[in-house]
Motif scaffolding. Structure first.
Motif, short mmCIF file in Angstrom:
data_model
loop_
_atom_site.label_atom_id
_atom_site.label_comp_id
_atom_site.label_asym_id
_atom_site.label_seq_id
_atom_site.Cartn_x
_atom_site.Cartn_y
_atom_site.Cartn_z
N PRO A 30 -10.14 49.49 -5.72
CA PRO A 30 -10.41 50.63 -6.14
C PRO A 30 -11.19 50.21 -7.55
O PRO A 30 -10.86 50.25 -8.62
CB PRO A 30 -8.85 51.00 -6.55
CG PRO A 30 -8.35 49.73 -6.17
CD PRO A 30 -8.96 48.88 -5.97
N LEU A 31 -11.82 52.55 -7.68
CA LEU A 31 -11.43 52.42 -9.43
C LEU A 31 -10.48 52.82 -10.17
O LEU A 31 -9.49 53.20 -9.33
CB LEU A 31 -12.29 53.94 -9.36
CG LEU A 31 -13.84 54.37 -8.30
CD1 LEU A 31 -14.27 55.81 -8.50
CD2 LEU A 31 -14.85 53.82 -9.32
N GLU A 32 -11.00 52.61 -11.41
CA GLU A 32 -10.15 52.38 -12.68
C GLU A 32 -9.88 53.30 -13.14
O GLU A 32 -10.95 54.23 -13.71
CB GLU A 32 -10.01 50.91 -13.44
CG GLU A 32 -9.34 49.94 -12.02
CD GLU A 32 -9.78 48.58 -12.75
OE1 GLU A 32 -11.18 48.06 -13.38
OE2 GLU A 32 -8.78 48.00 -13.32
N GLY A 56 -22.01 46.36 -8.38
CA GLY A 56 -22.54 46.41 -7.45
C GLY A 56 -23.14 48.01 -6.30
O GLY A 56 -24.28 48.37 -5.61
N ASP A 57 -22.14 48.52 -6.46
CA ASP A 57 -22.40 50.40 -5.97
C ASP A 57 -23.29 50.84 -7.13
O ASP A 57 -24.30 51.65 -6.19
CB ASP A 57 -20.90 51.32 -7.17
CG ASP A 57 -20.17 50.81 -5.87
OD1 ASP A 57 -20.08 50.19 -5.40
OD2 ASP A 57 -18.68 51.10 -6.71
N LEU A 58 -23.68 51.14 -8.45
CA LEU A 58 -24.77 51.15 -9.03
C LEU A 58 -25.53 50.57 -8.47
O LEU A 58 -27.20 51.76 -8.07
CB LEU A 58 -24.70 50.75 -10.46
CG LEU A 58 -26.06 51.39 -11.67
CD1 LEU A 58 -25.51 52.54 -11.06
CD2 LEU A 58 -25.72 50.57 -13.14
N MET A 62 -6.44 51.24 3.01
CA MET A 62 -8.36 51.04 2.04
C MET A 62 -8.04 49.53 2.26
O MET A 62 -7.02 48.43 1.82
CB MET A 62 -7.53 50.93 0.85
CG MET A 62 -9.28 50.66 -0.21
SD MET A 62 -8.95 50.93 -2.11
CE MET A 62 -8.34 52.94 -2.03
N PRO A 63 -9.21 48.63 2.88
CA PRO A 63 -9.45 47.15 2.87
C PRO A 63 -8.89 46.88 1.10
O PRO A 63 -9.20 47.37 0.72
CB PRO A 63 -11.17 47.60 2.98
CG PRO A 63 -10.98 48.58 3.90
CD PRO A 63 -10.68 49.37 2.72
N ALA A 64 -8.04 45.39 1.77
CA ALA A 64 -7.33 44.46 0.71
C ALA A 64 -8.64 44.60 0.06
O ALA A 64 -8.35 44.22 -1.54
CB ALA A 64 -6.76 43.82 1.28
N TRP A 114 -15.84 56.91 -1.14
CA TRP A 114 -14.34 56.71 -0.42
C TRP A 114 -13.61 55.79 -0.13
O TRP A 114 -12.52 55.83 -0.44
CB TRP A 114 -14.81 57.65 0.60
CG TRP A 114 -14.02 57.15 1.82
CD1 TRP A 114 -12.72 58.12 1.99
CD2 TRP A 114 -14.22 56.43 3.07
NE1 TRP A 114 -12.38 57.73 2.72
CE2 TRP A 114 -12.98 56.80 3.21
CE3 TRP A 114 -14.87 55.52 3.06
CZ2 TRP A 114 -12.64 55.35 4.61
CZ3 TRP A 114 -14.56 54.44 4.40
CH2 TRP A 114 -13.84 55.11 4.53
N ARG A 115 -14.56 54.26 -0.32
CA ARG A 115 -13.66 53.40 0.28
C ARG A 115 -13.18 52.73 -1.26
O ARG A 115 -12.81 51.53 -0.68
CB ARG A 115 -15.35 52.15 -0.04
CG ARG A 115 -16.04 52.16 -0.45
CD ARG A 115 -17.69 50.81 0.02
NE ARG A 115 -17.69 49.65 0.39
CZ ARG A 115 -17.72 48.44 -0.15
NH1 ARG A 115 -17.84 48.69 -1.12
NH2 ARG A 115 -17.21 48.02 1.13
#
Length: 236
Positions: free
Chosen positions: A7-9, A24-26, A1-3, A65-66
């Motif tokens: 990730p989701l918590e 941002g995702d939203l 995974m890119p640094a 996924w990312r």
């Protein structure tokens, strides 16, 4: 995974902390939902919504996924008990009827009911149109809408606000308003209010049990839409 990708918590980890990545995702998924539909409405009244949810599903899947996650983390998984899923599906349908019935009672006093503005008139008595619309019911109208409007939008909204019960309830309200807005273009304010009430009922069920398994909401949504389209096909 890119640094640089956070990730989701878990809810315990994220409680009390604002999560700008979730915002941002939203915003990205909401932009896809609104942008694709609005750009296609001048060309297709029937398929603009399904095209937007399909596009948003692809984008949302990539965003999960990312961050090292998947739809399974948001409740889309094989159940431990199908009997429990069946019972929760029936409960979800009862909640839907109660919520929409209550809102219809209120909306009847203030707004004109426009139905679906002819969007599904071609289904009546047309077997091939009925088969086609049922395919949309069990993709766009059940799986995609529940995964996007309940699982993804509630999770990302609550995460952005720091998690916890208060954040969950704000996320529930936000997702319900947005869900109602999504139906305004062909149902008017009356339909937006009734649909928003249905979204509220489903959203509350999602934060109650849907995070563990969202299948009852998917099945309830699909069954309700299937009944509506079947009655329309039969001319009732």
């Amino acid at each position: 995974m890119p640094a640089e990708i956070q990730p989701l918590e878990t809810p315990q980890q994220k409680t009390g902390r604002w999560h700008l990545g979730a915002l941002g995702d939203l915003l990205i998924v909401m932009a896809v939902l609104v942008g694709v539909k609005q750009s296609l409405l001048p060309f297709t009244y029937l398929y603009a919504g399904p095209a937007s949810t399909t596009s948003a599903m692809i984008v949302a899947t990539y965003l999960l996924w990312r961050r090292g996650s998947s739809w399974k983390a948001l409740g889309f998984k094989w159940p431990e008990s199908w009997w429990k899923i069946a019972a929760l599906t029936l409960l979800s349908m009862v909640a839907f009827v109660a919520a929409t019935g209550s809102m219809q009672f209120v909306a009847d006093h203030f707004f004109e009911k426009v139905g679906t503005s002819g969007r599904f008139d071609h289904v009546e008595g047309n077997l091939w149109a009925y088969i086609g619309i049922m395919a949309l019911v069990w993709t766009h109208g059940s799986f995609f809408e529940e995964l996007l409007f309940r699982a993804f939008i509630i999770d990302r909204s609550s995460s952005f606000l720091g998690g916890g019960l208060r954040a969950d309830l704000i996320a529930v309200l936000f997702s319900s308003v947005f869900f109602g807005y999504r139906h305004y273009y062909y149902q008017g304010i009356y339909g937006a209010l009734v649909t928003g009430a249905a979204g509220l009922a489903f959203a509350l069920i999602y934060i109650w049990v849907g995070r563990k398994n969202i299948l009852p909401l998917i099945f309830a949504h699909g069954a309700i839409n299937s009944l509506a389209q079947t009655l329309r096909y039969l001319g009732n």
